[in-house]
Design a protein around this motif. Structure first.
Motif, mmCIF file in Angstrom:
data_model
loop_
_atom_site.group_PDB
_atom_site.id
_atom_site.type_symbol
_atom_site.label_atom_id
_atom_site.label_comp_id
_atom_site.label_asym_id
_atom_site.label_seq_id
_atom_site.Cartn_x
_atom_site.Cartn_y
_atom_site.Cartn_z
ATOM 1 N N CYS A 17 -1.291 -11.789 12.573
ATOM 2 C CA CYS A 17 -1.030 -10.980 11.380
ATOM 3 C C CYS A 17 0.370 -11.231 10.830
ATOM 4 O O CYS A 17 1.322 -11.369 11.606
ATOM 5 C CB CYS A 17 -1.103 -9.519 11.815
ATOM 6 N N ILE A 18 0.465 -11.340 9.525
ATOM 7 C CA ILE A 18 1.771 -11.406 8.861
ATOM 8 C C ILE A 18 1.951 -10.058 8.173
ATOM 9 O O ILE A 18 1.114 -9.669 7.337
ATOM 10 C CB ILE A 18 1.829 -12.506 7.780
ATOM 11 N N LYS A 19 2.989 -9.326 8.554
ATOM 12 C CA LYS A 19 3.229 -8.011 7.939
ATOM 13 C C LYS A 19 4.456 -8.104 7.036
ATOM 14 O O LYS A 19 5.538 -8.464 7.501
ATOM 15 C CB LYS A 19 3.460 -6.943 9.017
ATOM 16 N N VAL A 20 4.215 -7.845 5.751
ATOM 17 C CA VAL A 20 5.321 -7.859 4.783
ATOM 18 C C VAL A 20 5.538 -6.419 4.329
ATOM 19 O O VAL A 20 4.635 -5.793 3.755
ATOM 20 C CB VAL A 20 4.997 -8.759 3.567
ATOM 21 N N LYS A 21 6.727 -5.910 4.644
ATOM 22 C CA LYS A 21 7.051 -4.524 4.304
ATOM 23 C C LYS A 21 8.088 -4.550 3.180
ATOM 24 O O LYS A 21 9.021 -5.365 3.228
ATOM 25 C CB LYS A 21 7.660 -3.864 5.546
ATOM 26 N N GLY A 22 7.889 -3.703 2.184
ATOM 27 C CA GLY A 22 8.875 -3.679 1.104
ATOM 28 C C GLY A 22 8.568 -2.626 0.071
ATOM 29 O O GLY A 22 7.673 -1.805 0.248
ATOM 30 N N LYS A 23 9.334 -2.673 -0.990
ATOM 31 C CA LYS A 23 9.236 -1.661 -2.048
ATOM 32 C C LYS A 23 8.906 -2.325 -3.372
ATOM 33 O O LYS A 23 9.559 -3.303 -3.761
ATOM 34 C CB LYS A 23 10.572 -0.921 -2.161
ATOM 35 N N ILE A 24 7.910 -1.782 -4.037
ATOM 36 C CA ILE A 24 7.545 -2.251 -5.382
ATOM 37 C C ILE A 24 8.549 -1.633 -6.351
ATOM 38 O O ILE A 24 8.789 -0.422 -6.324
ATOM 39 C CB ILE A 24 6.120 -1.794 -5.761
ATOM 40 N N ILE A 88 1.988 -4.804 3.751
ATOM 41 C CA ILE A 88 0.806 -5.634 3.505
ATOM 42 C C ILE A 88 0.585 -6.480 4.753
ATOM 43 O O ILE A 88 1.521 -7.141 5.207
ATOM 44 C CB ILE A 88 1.046 -6.562 2.300
ATOM 45 N N CYS A 89 -0.606 -6.412 5.340
ATOM 46 C CA CYS A 89 -0.906 -7.228 6.531
ATOM 47 C C CYS A 89 -1.910 -8.317 6.152
ATOM 48 O O CYS A 89 -3.011 -8.008 5.690
ATOM 49 C CB CYS A 89 -1.510 -6.353 7.623
ATOM 50 N N ILE A 90 -1.491 -9.553 6.314
ATOM 51 C CA ILE A 90 -2.361 -10.691 5.987
ATOM 52 C C ILE A 90 -2.773 -11.395 7.264
ATOM 53 O O ILE A 90 -1.937 -11.679 8.127
ATOM 54 C CB ILE A 90 -1.651 -11.687 5.050
ATOM 55 N N SER A 91 -4.079 -11.592 7.403
ATOM 56 C CA SER A 91 -4.613 -12.375 8.526
ATOM 57 C C SER A 91 -5.710 -13.269 7.960
ATOM 58 O O SER A 91 -6.051 -13.178 6.779
ATOM 59 C CB SER A 91 -5.163 -11.443 9.612
ATOM 60 N N PHE A 92 -6.208 -14.163 8.802
ATOM 61 C CA PHE A 92 -7.259 -15.074 8.308
ATOM 62 C C PHE A 92 -8.056 -15.634 9.466
ATOM 63 O O PHE A 92 -7.642 -15.548 10.642
ATOM 64 C CB PHE A 92 -6.627 -16.219 7.485
ATOM 65 N N LYS A 100 -4.784 -6.414 4.373
ATOM 66 C CA LYS A 100 -4.966 -5.002 4.754
ATOM 67 C C LYS A 100 -3.792 -4.170 4.233
ATOM 68 O O LYS A 100 -2.628 -4.507 4.406
ATOM 69 C CB LYS A 100 -5.017 -4.863 6.275
ATOM 70 N N LEU A 101 -4.176 -3.067 3.556
ATOM 71 C CA LEU A 101 -3.182 -2.070 3.134
ATOM 72 C C LEU A 101 -3.587 -0.751 3.787
ATOM 73 O O LEU A 101 -4.727 -0.642 4.265
ATOM 74 C CB LEU A 101 -3.215 -1.965 1.606
ATOM 75 N N PRO A 102 -2.717 0.246 3.771
ATOM 76 C CA PRO A 102 -3.107 1.515 4.397
ATOM 77 C C PRO A 102 -4.477 2.009 3.938
ATOM 78 O O PRO A 102 -5.314 2.389 4.743
ATOM 79 C CB PRO A 102 -1.986 2.464 3.981
ATOM 80 N N GLU A 103 -4.735 1.996 2.623
ATOM 81 C CA GLU A 103 -6.025 2.561 2.168
ATOM 82 C C GLU A 103 -6.935 1.537 1.507
ATOM 83 O O GLU A 103 -7.802 1.908 0.727
ATOM 84 C CB GLU A 103 -5.776 3.696 1.159
ATOM 85 N N ALA A 104 -6.704 0.266 1.760
ATOM 86 C CA ALA A 104 -7.587 -0.701 1.093
ATOM 87 C C ALA A 104 -7.571 -2.010 1.868
ATOM 88 O O ALA A 104 -6.626 -2.291 2.622
ATOM 89 C CB ALA A 104 -7.124 -0.943 -0.346
ATOM 90 N N GLU A 105 -8.614 -2.778 1.699
ATOM 91 C CA GLU A 105 -8.695 -4.086 2.348
ATOM 92 C C GLU A 105 -9.350 -5.071 1.375
ATOM 93 O O GLU A 105 -10.319 -4.721 0.694
ATOM 94 C CB GLU A 105 -9.552 -3.966 3.618
ATOM 95 N N PHE A 106 -8.759 -6.261 1.260
ATOM 96 C CA PHE A 106 -9.301 -7.266 0.345
ATOM 97 C C PHE A 106 -9.571 -8.546 1.104
ATOM 98 O O PHE A 106 -8.801 -8.895 2.000
ATOM 99 C CB PHE A 106 -8.291 -7.539 -0.793
ATOM 100 N N LYS A 107 -10.650 -9.204 0.743
ATOM 101 C CA LYS A 107 -11.011 -10.482 1.359
ATOM 102 C C LYS A 107 -10.925 -11.582 0.300
ATOM 103 O O LYS A 107 -11.162 -11.333 -0.889
ATOM 104 C CB LYS A 107 -12.463 -10.425 1.871
ATOM 105 N N PHE A 108 -10.580 -12.781 0.760
ATOM 106 C CA PHE A 108 -10.549 -13.930 -0.153
ATOM 107 C C PHE A 108 -10.962 -15.143 0.657
ATOM 108 O O PHE A 108 -10.473 -15.334 1.774
ATOM 109 C CB PHE A 108 -9.134 -14.120 -0.724
ATOM 110 N N PRO A 109 -11.877 -15.976 0.123
ATOM 111 C CA PRO A 109 -12.375 -17.098 0.934
ATOM 112 C C PRO A 109 -11.278 -18.090 1.306
ATOM 113 O O PRO A 109 -10.385 -18.362 0.494
ATOM 114 C CB PRO A 109 -13.427 -17.745 0.033
#
Ligand SMILES: C=CCO[C@@H]1O[C@H](CO)[C@@H](O[C@@H]2O[C@H](CO)[C@H](O)[C@H](OCc3cn(-c4n[nH]c(N)n4)nn3)[C@H]2O)[C@H](O)[C@H]1NC(C)=O
Length: 134
Positions: A17-24, A88-92, A100-109
């Motif tokens: 997992c790559i976890k990127v923490k920050g502020k928008i 934001i947690c990115i894995s593959f 992966k976000l706290p309340e959402a998850e997105f997939k991309f091929p």
């Protein structure tokens, strides 16, 4: 303008997992997290747009091969707000990338069939606080 990037020295394998923490930023137009082999070869360009390139509150995902963008994939959900502090947690795996976000998850091929992530870049209106690998 690149907020930050790490290139060539990363070796993130499937399932890690790559976890990127920050502020928008409070006036963010958009930001992007790019992962792949290098800036011309991206497994995933994860690009939340508040208001840019003609998109409002839309996540645009894409891949990049030999410097050429692939087919865009616009997501239905937009779980971001100006000023949010997020992680934001990115894995593959061999078939897809997962964001992966706290309340959402997105997939991309995993269109390029990448077997490791060596490149990470964050760009746009996002202030990186921490990057963790697990
Ligand atoms: C309707 C007109 C033709 O389609 C448009 O074509 C644009 C150009 O390809 C598309 O925007 C690109 O979409 C890419 C993903 O498919 C990228 O998001 C690309 O921006 C890359 C970029 C941004 N930045 C950046 N650095 N710092 C900041 N703030 N942004 N650096 N590189 C954007 O410029 C844009 O998403 C696309 N829109 C549609 C609806 O298809």
């Amino acid at each position: 303008s690149l907020a930050c990037y790490l290139s060539g020295e990363l070796d993130v394998e499937p399932g890690e997992c790559i976890k990127v923490k920050g502020k928008i930023q409070s006036d963010a137009k958009g930001f992007a997290v790019n992962v792949g082999k290098d800036s011309n070869t991206l497994m995933l360009h994860f690009n939340p747009r508040f208001d840019c390139h003609g998109d409002v509150n839309t996540i645009v995902c894409n891949s990049k091969e030999d410097g050429m963008w692939g087919e865009e994939d616009r997501k239905a959900d937009f779980p971001f707000q100006h000023g949010d502090k997020i992680e934001i947690c990115i894995s593959f795996d061999e078939t897809e990338a997962t964001v992966k976000l706290p309340e959402a998850e997105f997939k991309f091929p995993n269109r390029l069939g990448m077997e490791k992530i060596e490149y990470l870049a964050v760009e746009g209106d996002f202030k990186v606080k921490a990057i963790k690998f697990s």
